[in-house]
Design a protein around this motif. Structure first.
Motif, PDB file in Angstrom:
ATOM      1  N   PRO A 141      -8.465   0.598   0.997  1.00  0.00           N
ATOM      2  CA  PRO A 141      -8.393   0.260  -0.335  1.00  0.00           C
ATOM      3  C   PRO A 141      -9.929  -0.610  -0.519  1.00  0.00           C
ATOM      4  O   PRO A 141      -9.993  -1.502   0.153  1.00  0.00           O
ATOM      5  N   ILE A 152      -5.229  -4.952   4.927  1.00  0.00           N
ATOM      6  CA  ILE A 152      -4.062  -4.317   4.239  1.00  0.00           C
ATOM      7  C   ILE A 152      -4.404  -3.063   3.791  1.00  0.00           C
ATOM      8  O   ILE A 152      -5.483  -2.788   3.105  1.00  0.00           O
ATOM      9  N   GLY A 153      -3.564  -2.181   4.100  1.00  0.00           N
ATOM     10  CA  GLY A 153      -3.580  -0.689   3.468  1.00  0.00           C
ATOM     11  C   GLY A 153      -4.653   0.126   3.990  1.00  0.00           C
ATOM     12  O   GLY A 153      -4.939   1.294   3.399  1.00  0.00           O
ATOM     13  N   VAL A 200      -2.222 -10.356  -1.906  1.00  0.00           N
ATOM     14  CA  VAL A 200      -1.543 -10.246  -0.571  1.00  0.00           C
ATOM     15  C   VAL A 200      -2.026 -11.024   0.419  1.00  0.00           C
ATOM     16  O   VAL A 200      -1.172 -11.355   1.649  1.00  0.00           O
ATOM     17  N   LYS A 256      -1.623   2.893  -2.775  1.00  0.00           N
ATOM     18  CA  LYS A 256      -0.225   1.844  -3.111  1.00  0.00           C
ATOM     19  C   LYS A 256      -1.129   0.510  -3.558  1.00  0.00           C
ATOM     20  O   LYS A 256      -0.420  -0.151  -4.122  1.00  0.00           O
ATOM     21  N   TYR A 257      -2.101   0.430  -2.973  1.00  0.00           N
ATOM     22  CA  TYR A 257      -2.848  -0.980  -3.123  1.00  0.00           C
ATOM     23  C   TYR A 257      -3.937  -1.155  -4.028  1.00  0.00           C
ATOM     24  O   TYR A 257      -4.477  -2.132  -4.624  1.00  0.00           O
ATOM     25  N   ASP A 258      -4.544   0.161  -4.403  1.00  0.00           N
ATOM     26  CA  ASP A 258      -5.834  -0.117  -5.135  1.00  0.00           C
ATOM     27  C   ASP A 258      -6.120   1.363  -6.118  1.00  0.00           C
ATOM     28  O   ASP A 258      -5.775   2.181  -5.542  1.00  0.00           O
ATOM     29  N   LEU A 285      -9.478  -4.851  -1.093  1.00  0.00           N
ATOM     30  CA  LEU A 285      -8.451  -5.481  -0.562  1.00  0.00           C
ATOM     31  C   LEU A 285      -9.245  -6.293   0.642  1.00  0.00           C
ATOM     32  O   LEU A 285     -10.472  -6.192   1.098  1.00  0.00           O
TER      33      LEU A 285
END
Ligand SMILES: Nc1ncnc2c1ncn2[C@@H]1O[C@H](COP(=O)(O)OP(=O)(O)O)[C@@H](O)[C@H]1O
Ligand SMILES: [Mg+2]
Length: 389
Positions: A187, A194-195, A14, A214-216, A190
């Protein structure tokens, strides 16, 4: 002859675009009398490309141009050489060659030991932390656990896997509530904010966790420091030596330092350089010394090398200093923190490469395999009774 530096950037992350910005900045600032720049751009669909147009930031606004003019390659070790071989046509043409790899990648799937592992396997000398430091530094939970054992303060936290939350969210929410609201949900592996979101109550907490999931697969929840001052200190060195840079204070415009704050603060994206900051940070002399000492210790405990940035949270109510996270390949390589200490970017890059070559030569002196082939006297597998030990 000039030393050929393969700047590796991009990748399936990302933080792909941020990595392009960081790499182009570095390629522009290296001393071209001493080094030859070889850009190696990994696209989001994982093609490795090279070509002079990849040195120019404007090329990245037109991917058709890149696809047409950049050459797709693979890196091959051939005796003592690291060759960039063309993937097109009948013959495997050598397009270029590198002496040292310089990964400037950010985020999961690449900065986290992945690219380091790939380069290790090919035995290419590369700038920066090894596999272990890179992977631990990318995981906010592992980082905390190691720092705690070294008595380095981190903010109180709870962590869990997505499936644990999905099967028993009430238990996890109860655990989180021992931290007291507001909390911040992240997350675990990340970057670039983000997230990440803040939660002031259970309803917001559930939304925040859903977002992070959603990310991790691994989620971290921390107590929020309300009266916060955020400061960062870069460190360069290797396993023997560590040197701290100037300390910056970063200014956020939202509840927490967002992707927007970090990279887009002045309208046009310039990577970490566009963040609003006070440099040097507005802190006491004692706090400065404490941050410098802690940064060196974090660098050592986490097995880091090259150039890193250690980020801190200061609770201004208690004057307590907490390590927030390391960045093993920081945005813009933190060059502005070194410039502020009187070290131009080209010198920083020069020192990093020299250190890499020295460390590589020392590492190669260690035994990594034996000349003798133990299989020469091996009689073969005699049926199922033979045990391999
Ligand atoms: N415990 C905390 N209390 C208050 N603010 C925090 C806390 N943790 C993070 N933040 C804010 O959120 C931002 C992003 O969090 P961070 O852990 O640095 O994630 P990233 O790896 O995405 O940079 C920080 O720069 C800071 O502004
Ligand atoms: Mg951060």
């Amino acid at each position: 002859m000039k030393i050929r530096i393969g700047f590796i950037f991009g990748g399936d992350t990302v933080e792909h675009e941020v990595s392009i910005i960081s790499a182009v900045q570095a390629m522009k600032n290296i001393d071209e009398n001493k080094y030859e720049v070889v850009p190696i751009y990994i696209t989001k669909d994982l093609r490795w490309l090279t070509g002079n147009l990849l040195k120019d930031i404007n090329s990245y606004s037109d991917y058709d141009l890149i696809n047409r003019y950049a050459k797709e390659i693979t890196i091959v070790k051939d005796k003592e050489d690291y060759l960039l071989k063309s993937k097109k046509g009948l013959f495997n043409r050598t397009i270029n060659q590198i002496d040292v790899a310089f990964p400037i990648v950010h985020g999961n799937n690449i900065e986290d030991g992945t690219i380091q592992g790939y380069l290790n396997l090919l035995k290419i000398p590369y700038v920066g932390s090894n596999i272990l430091g890179s992977s631990v530094g990318q995981d906010k939970v592992f980082t905390k656990k190691i720092l705690e054992t070294a008595n380095i303060k981190v903010v109180d936290y709870v962590w869990f896997y997505d499936y644990e939350y999905e099967t028993n969210n009430q238990d996890i929410i109860k655990q989180i509530q021992t931290l007291e609201y507001p909390v911040i949900v992240k997350p675990a592996t990340l970057g670039s904010s983000i997230g990440i979101s803040l939660a002031k109550n259970e309803k917001q907490l559930k939304i925040a966790i859903e977002e992070a999931i959603k990310y991790d697969r691994k989620i971290l929840v921390e107590k929020v420091i309300k009266n916060l001052k955020e400061v960062n200190c870069s460190v360069t060195g290797n396993y023997e030596h560590a040197f701290p840079s100037a300390i910056e204070e970063v200014i956020k415009e939202e509840d927490f330092l967002s992707y927007q704050d970090k990279y887009l603060a002045k309208g046009k994206s310039k990577g970490m350089v566009s963040t609003n900051r006070i440099l040097p940070a507005n802190i006491s002399h004692e706090m400065k010394l404490k941050i410098e000492e802690t940064s060196k210790e974090v660098f050592k405990q986490l097995n880091l090398s090259g150039v890193c940035r250690i980020d801190y949270l200061i609770d201004q109510d208690t004057n307590e200093l907490y390590v927030n996270e390391p960045n093993t390949i920081p945005g813009s390589l933190s060059f502005y923190l070194w410039e502020n200490k009187g070290k131009p970017y080209s010198q920083l890059l020069d020192e990093l490469i020299i250190q890499t070559i020295k460390d590589y030569k020392n590492k190669m002196k260690k035994t990594s395999s034996f000349e003798t082939n133990i299989l020469q006297n091996f009689n073969g597998l005699k049926g199922s009774k033979t045990k391999l030990k």
